[in-house]
Design a protein around this motif. Structure first.
Motif, PDB file in Angstrom:
ATOM      1  N   ALA A   1       0.669  -1.162   0.010  1.00 38.44           N
ATOM      2  CA  ALA A   1      -0.060   0.055  -0.021  1.00 38.44           C
ATOM      3  C   ALA A   1       0.833   1.455   0.268  1.00 38.44           C
ATOM      4  O   ALA A   1       0.205   2.394  -0.191  1.00 38.44           O
ATOM      5  CB  ALA A   1      -0.841   0.069   1.298  1.00 38.44           C
TER       6      ALA A   1
ATOM      7  N   SER B   1      -7.355   1.288  -6.951  1.00 36.82           N
ATOM      8  CA  SER B   1      -6.896   1.876  -8.161  1.00 36.82           C
ATOM      9  C   SER B   1      -8.175   2.080  -9.275  1.00 36.82           C
ATOM     10  O   SER B   1      -8.264   2.855  -9.997  1.00 36.82           O
ATOM     11  CB  SER B   1      -5.849   0.984  -8.852  1.00 36.82           C
ATOM     12  OG  SER B   1      -6.488  -0.075  -9.485  1.00 36.82           O
TER      13      SER B   1
ATOM     14  N   GLN C   1      -3.055  -6.066  -1.432  1.00 36.93           N
ATOM     15  CA  GLN C   1      -2.786  -6.250  -2.875  1.00 36.93           C
ATOM     16  C   GLN C   1      -4.207  -6.064  -3.481  1.00 36.93           C
ATOM     17  O   GLN C   1      -4.547  -5.158  -4.403  1.00 36.93           O
ATOM     18  CB  GLN C   1      -2.332  -7.273  -3.480  1.00 36.93           C
ATOM     19  CG  GLN C   1      -0.769  -7.295  -3.324  1.00 36.93           C
ATOM     20  CD  GLN C   1      -0.236  -8.390  -2.147  1.00 36.93           C
ATOM     21  OE1 GLN C   1      -1.107  -8.163  -1.107  1.00 36.93           O
ATOM     22  NE2 GLN C   1       0.805  -8.807  -2.229  1.00 36.93           N
TER      23      GLN C   1
ATOM     24  N   ILE D   1       1.719  -3.020  -8.105  1.00 36.68           N
ATOM     25  CA  ILE D   1       1.121  -4.239  -7.470  1.00 36.68           C
ATOM     26  C   ILE D   1       1.770  -5.504  -8.105  1.00 36.68           C
ATOM     27  O   ILE D   1       1.931  -6.550  -7.719  1.00 36.68           O
ATOM     28  CB  ILE D   1      -0.319  -4.373  -7.341  1.00 36.68           C
ATOM     29  CG1 ILE D   1      -0.778  -3.313  -6.410  1.00 36.68           C
ATOM     30  CG2 ILE D   1      -0.852  -5.607  -6.657  1.00 36.68           C
ATOM     31  CD1 ILE D   1      -0.530  -3.234  -4.668  1.00 36.68           C
TER      32      ILE D   1
ATOM     33  N   ILE E   1      -6.853   1.756   3.756  1.00 40.83           N
ATOM     34  CA  ILE E   1      -6.511   0.216   3.712  1.00 40.83           C
ATOM     35  C   ILE E   1      -6.421  -0.289   5.090  1.00 40.83           C
ATOM     36  O   ILE E   1      -7.134  -1.285   5.489  1.00 40.83           O
ATOM     37  CB  ILE E   1      -5.485  -0.316   2.652  1.00 40.83           C
ATOM     38  CG1 ILE E   1      -5.758   0.220   1.232  1.00 40.83           C
ATOM     39  CG2 ILE E   1      -4.881  -1.705   3.001  1.00 40.83           C
ATOM     40  CD1 ILE E   1      -4.686  -0.136   0.507  1.00 40.83           C
TER      41      ILE E   1
ATOM     42  N   TYR F   1      -5.692  -2.729  -2.778  1.00 41.70           N
ATOM     43  CA  TYR F   1      -5.042  -1.598  -3.596  1.00 41.70           C
ATOM     44  C   TYR F   1      -5.796  -1.639  -5.063  1.00 41.70           C
ATOM     45  O   TYR F   1      -5.810  -0.665  -5.481  1.00 41.70           O
ATOM     46  CB  TYR F   1      -3.583  -1.785  -3.514  1.00 41.70           C
ATOM     47  CG  TYR F   1      -2.775  -0.518  -3.813  1.00 41.70           C
ATOM     48  CD1 TYR F   1      -2.084  -0.274  -5.028  1.00 41.70           C
ATOM     49  CD2 TYR F   1      -2.679   0.538  -2.881  1.00 41.70           C
ATOM     50  CE1 TYR F   1      -1.627   0.980  -5.424  1.00 41.70           C
ATOM     51  CE2 TYR F   1      -2.043   1.841  -3.136  1.00 41.70           C
ATOM     52  CZ  TYR F   1      -1.438   1.910  -4.336  1.00 41.70           C
ATOM     53  OH  TYR F   1      -0.927   3.129  -4.430  1.00 41.70           O
TER      54      TYR F   1
ATOM     55  N   MET G   1      -0.798   2.381 -10.165  1.00 40.78           N
ATOM     56  CA  MET G   1      -0.971   1.804  -9.188  1.00 40.78           C
ATOM     57  C   MET G   1      -1.046   0.013  -9.418  1.00 40.78           C
ATOM     58  O   MET G   1      -0.495  -0.583  -8.530  1.00 40.78           O
ATOM     59  CB  MET G   1      -2.289   1.958  -8.476  1.00 40.78           C
ATOM     60  CG  MET G   1      -2.292   3.709  -7.946  1.00 40.78           C
ATOM     61  SD  MET G   1      -3.764   4.071  -7.567  1.00 40.78           S
ATOM     62  CE  MET G   1      -4.448   3.413  -5.925  1.00 40.78           C
TER      63      MET G   1
ATOM     64  N   TYR H   1       2.685   2.719  -1.889  1.00 38.61           N
ATOM     65  CA  TYR H   1       3.435   3.176  -3.294  1.00 38.61           C
ATOM     66  C   TYR H   1       3.370   4.722  -3.133  1.00 38.61           C
ATOM     67  O   TYR H   1       2.251   5.450  -2.983  1.00 38.61           O
ATOM     68  CB  TYR H   1       2.449   2.628  -4.350  1.00 38.61           C
ATOM     69  CG  TYR H   1       2.645   3.171  -5.772  1.00 38.61           C
ATOM     70  CD1 TYR H   1       1.486   3.773  -6.588  1.00 38.61           C
ATOM     71  CD2 TYR H   1       4.019   3.279  -6.334  1.00 38.61           C
ATOM     72  CE1 TYR H   1       1.984   4.319  -7.851  1.00 38.61           C
ATOM     73  CE2 TYR H   1       4.166   3.766  -7.567  1.00 38.61           C
ATOM     74  CZ  TYR H   1       3.125   4.214  -8.315  1.00 38.61           C
ATOM     75  OH  TYR H   1       3.434   4.662  -9.726  1.00 38.61           O
TER      76      TYR H   1
ATOM     77  N   CYS I   1      -3.994   6.350   0.784  1.00 39.56           N
ATOM     78  CA  CYS I   1      -4.166   4.946   0.432  1.00 39.56           C
ATOM     79  C   CYS I   1      -4.015   4.117   1.575  1.00 39.56           C
ATOM     80  O   CYS I   1      -5.136   3.304   1.931  1.00 39.56           O
ATOM     81  CB  CYS I   1      -3.358   4.547  -0.701  1.00 39.56           C
ATOM     82  SG  CYS I   1      -3.635   5.240  -2.186  1.00 39.56           S
TER      83      CYS I   1
END
Lengths: 364, 354
Positions: free
Chosen positions: A225, A316, A309, A341, A252, A312, A337, A227, A248
């Motif tokens: 997460a 995205s 993941q 991943i 999450i 995420y 994004m 990124y 983000c």
């Protein structure tokens, strides 16, 4: 006052479980000051900017160093998701690390002193923060109840006192505060001199501006997460990399039931970047964040998203759908994004297949 | 100086609930800080001895006792103004815009040079500056000298909203519950955290009544003496009234778009009572809290509730309907809340009823 106190357990050092990730374009002289605290830890240096330049690392540190050529070589076409000419490239370091925890720090951040004049071991405090639970479901007015000398206050439900796992520890800065360009322009001389002796959990459902200058996290829990987005060269925006990652990761963590702490430790931030340069970088962000914040405040992640993941990727898709209309940049960002991943999973296959972490230097 | 942060001294009432009859040490300790304000002292109706106040004080004090309470409230109410709940009577009859209330076993904190730290001034600063509940500022209160909003804080949220409640903290004897204090009887709070922060919207918290201030005009009716433990006592370890009241206030503030701050100021809370003794009585409160927290957290009030008293009335109905069945204490709390709203409507404004 009674001197009654239970023996304080020493903080585990986690030397083999933690990597220190440092993005840099200039030099790493600042490491000299950190030597007593960082020696023995493995460093991952992500060299931004001109790859033909040689970054000198002070003697005695165990490190691996990656420049743009390495990033391109390792990720191939997926390298497009890693920013160029922006400290956002640091997230490449998160991806290649094999450790459970990451501490990331900027190269203009030095050791700060607490009000008694003692040097602050920021890394130790971050480890304490990460290894003790968070309490996002109910606000404790005496701040982190797990800190020595603190506790839960009257009225705090007992069923919530076990807390949840801490995913991120967000530290602060003495001296040059993390202000945006407009504020820097209006208050060029303001320095943060206030030492606030607290760590606290940011409540569930509340967003915050996450600064990447002095940040630690449980990579095993939330690594994917973190990124840091598309910034810098060829991008319409800069200085929003850590902000993006912060929004983000908070959404999450709220979804997965983990906590994020902020407060101690302090580092000493020495360099004030040029506010006019910053303004140009941030300009679009100042407008866009007015749309971005409501987006993150209202975004819903489905119950099926049971891994970071998956969360995420879902995010995205939402970014593409809801923020794509704000600017085509978000379309690109949403794609990046996904690329991130994919790259993360490629470099970090399931733990059964993961090789043991090693501390050998992989510098070029 | 009679104006601090655009608040005039005359707009403030200091309300003290007297659970001890000898208020001389308390008043001496606070003299230099309280003397410019009007004080309301409400004597716990259960207290038998006469109040002792130091002679020759220059401040304006109104003292209310059981007879005042009986006269104004009558006997038909389900609200008990005894113990710590006596201060709510002070909140009710005050006619000032702001109220600061501190427990009678607290004294001012001394700084490193032995000067008294003025919690009233800090409370007023908290109430006079905006709150920022919609986004967390990592440098805490952005309106403090030497601080500001950090990078990434949306500009549209930087004007903040009105702060209606200021929750202070305690050095020495912190407001821990009895089980926690009983486990570590020598534990004292020595950490001075130099911060004020807004508690984010929709986030619940335990609001302690020991050291608070609020905008009476905006949220007065929302601080309600409703939840009484059957074993309610005269130490904070044996009460939950402020915790319940605090949950109500937070819901009301979130609904009305008002802010709640927590942190500075500190008061020094003197050692009192025995946590182990209080353990038995407090368990009831602890059990009740387990039930109510999720309930408060999910509360959404109707759009037509645009004033604090409407919010409280609506909450009271829901307490009765949704919680009344699980514990008679909740049923009684609901009754008390409804009575409180009626009382507030009758005597909460207009000419003083005392």
């Amino acid at each position: 006052m009674a001197g009654f106190s239970a023996a304080v357990k020493p903080t585990p050092i986690l030397k083999d479980e933690l990597d220190i990730v440092i993005p840099t374009i200039r030099n790493l002289d600042f490491l000299e000051m950190w030597r007593p605290f960082f020696e023995g830890y493995h460093l991952i240096i992500v060299q931004d900017g001109d790859p033909s330049k040689t970054i000198k690392v002070p003697e005695g540190f165990d490190y691996e160093l990656y420049n743009r050529n390495d990033i391109n070589r390792i990720l191939g076409p997926k390298a497009s998701c890693i920013s160029f000419k922006d400290s956002a490239c640091r997230c490449f370091g998160f991806m290649v690390s094999k450790k459970k925890y990451i501490y990331t720090i900027d190269d203009d951040c030095f050791v700060a002193k607490d009000p008694t004049g003692a040097q602050i071991n920021a890394l130790e405090q971050h480890i304490k923060n990460l290894l003790s639970p968070s309490t996002p479901h109910f606000f404790n007015t005496l701040y982190d109840p797990y800190r020595e000398g603190a506790d839960f206050v009257r009225g705090y439900p007992f069923s919530l006192r076990e807390g949840v796992a801490t995913a991120v520890s967000h530290g602060l800065w003495m001296n040059i505060p993390d202000y945006d360009a407009p504020t820097q322009l209006v208050k060029p001389l303001e320095r943060n001199t206030r030492y606030v002796d607290a760590v606290m959990t940011i409540p569930k459902g509340t967003l915050f501006p996450m600064c990447g200058m002095n940040l630690a996290f449980n990579r095993e829990l939330v690594g994917p997460a973190l990124y840091f987005g598309l910034m810098g060269d060829g991008q319409p925006i800069g200085r929003y990399d850590d902000m993006w990652a912060g929004w983000c990761v908070k959404v999450i963590c709220d979804h997965m039931g983990w906590g994020i702490k902020t407060g101690l430790p302090y580092i000493w931030h020495s360099k004030a970047s040029n506010p006019f340069v910053n303004l140009k970088k941030e300009y679009k962000g100042i407008f866009w964040q007015e749309e971005i914040i409501p987006f993150f405040q209202s975004v819903k992640i489905s119950k099926d998203a049971t891994s970071v993941q998956k969360c995420y990727i879902e995010l995205s898709k939402e970014v593409k759908e809801k923020l794509g209309k704000v600017d085509p940049y978000f379309d690109k960002l949403a794609d990046a994004m996904v690329t991130w991943i994919e790259a993360w999973d490629e470099l970090n296959p399931s733990s059964a297949e993961k090789t043991a972490a090693n501390g050998t230097a992989k510098a070029k | 100086m009679s104006v601090v942060n655009n608040i005039e001294d005359g707009e403030i009432d200091i309300v003290i609930g007297a659970l001890h009859s000898d208020l001389r040490p308390f008043m001496s300790a606070w003299k230099s800080i309280f003397s410019r304000y009007h004080l309301i002292i409400v004597k716990d109706p259960d207290l038998k001895d006469d109040l002792q106040i130091p002679e020759g004080l220059s401040f304006k004090i109104d003292i209310y006792t059981k007879s005042h309470i009986d006269k104004v409230v009558g006997s038909s109410t389900s609200i008990a103004f005894s113990g710590y709940s006596c201060k709510y009577f002070g909140f009710l009859v005050s006619r000032k815009k702001y109220i600061v209330s501190i427990d009678d076993d607290c004294v001012p904190v001394k700084d490193a040079d032995s000067f008294l730290i003025d919690p009233v001034a800090q409370h007023l600063r908290n109430l006079a500056t905006p709150a920022t509940p919609f986004f967390f500022n990592t440098l805490y209160d952005p309106y403090r000298n030497g601080a500001d909003f950090v990078r990434g804080y949306p500009f549209s949220l930087r004007s903040g909203i009105t702060c209606a409640l200021s929750c202070g903290l305690w050095l020495n004897l912190a407001d821990l519950d009895a089980p926690t204090q009983a486990l570590k009887p020598e534990k004292r709070n020595s950490r001075y955290v130099d911060a004020v922060m807004t508690v984010p919207a929709r986030v619940m918290m335990p609001i302690s009544g020991i050291n608070i201030a609020f905008n009476r005009e905006l949220v007065g009716p929302a601080l309600c003496p409703a939840l009484r433990l059957t074993g309610e006592g005269k130490v904070r370890w044996e009460t939950m009234e402020d915790i319940w009241s605090g949950m109500c206030v937070k819901v009301v503030c979130d609904h009305l778009g008002l802010g709640v701050k927590s942190g500075l100021p500190y008061v020094w809370r003197n050692d009192r009572g025995d946590a182990i003794e209080s353990l038995k009585k407090e368990w009831e409160g602890v059990k009740l809290m387990e039930e109510v927290v999720p309930w408060f957290q999910s509360m959404v009030l109707s759009r037509t509730a645009t004033k604090a008293e409407d919010c409280v009335a609506e909450m009271a109905k829901r307490v009765k309907e949704q919680l009344g069945g699980s514990d008679p204490g909740f049923g009684r709390a609901a009754e008390a809340m409804m009575d409180w709203v009626e009382l507030w409507k009758k005597v909460g404004s207009g000419p003083s009823p005392v």
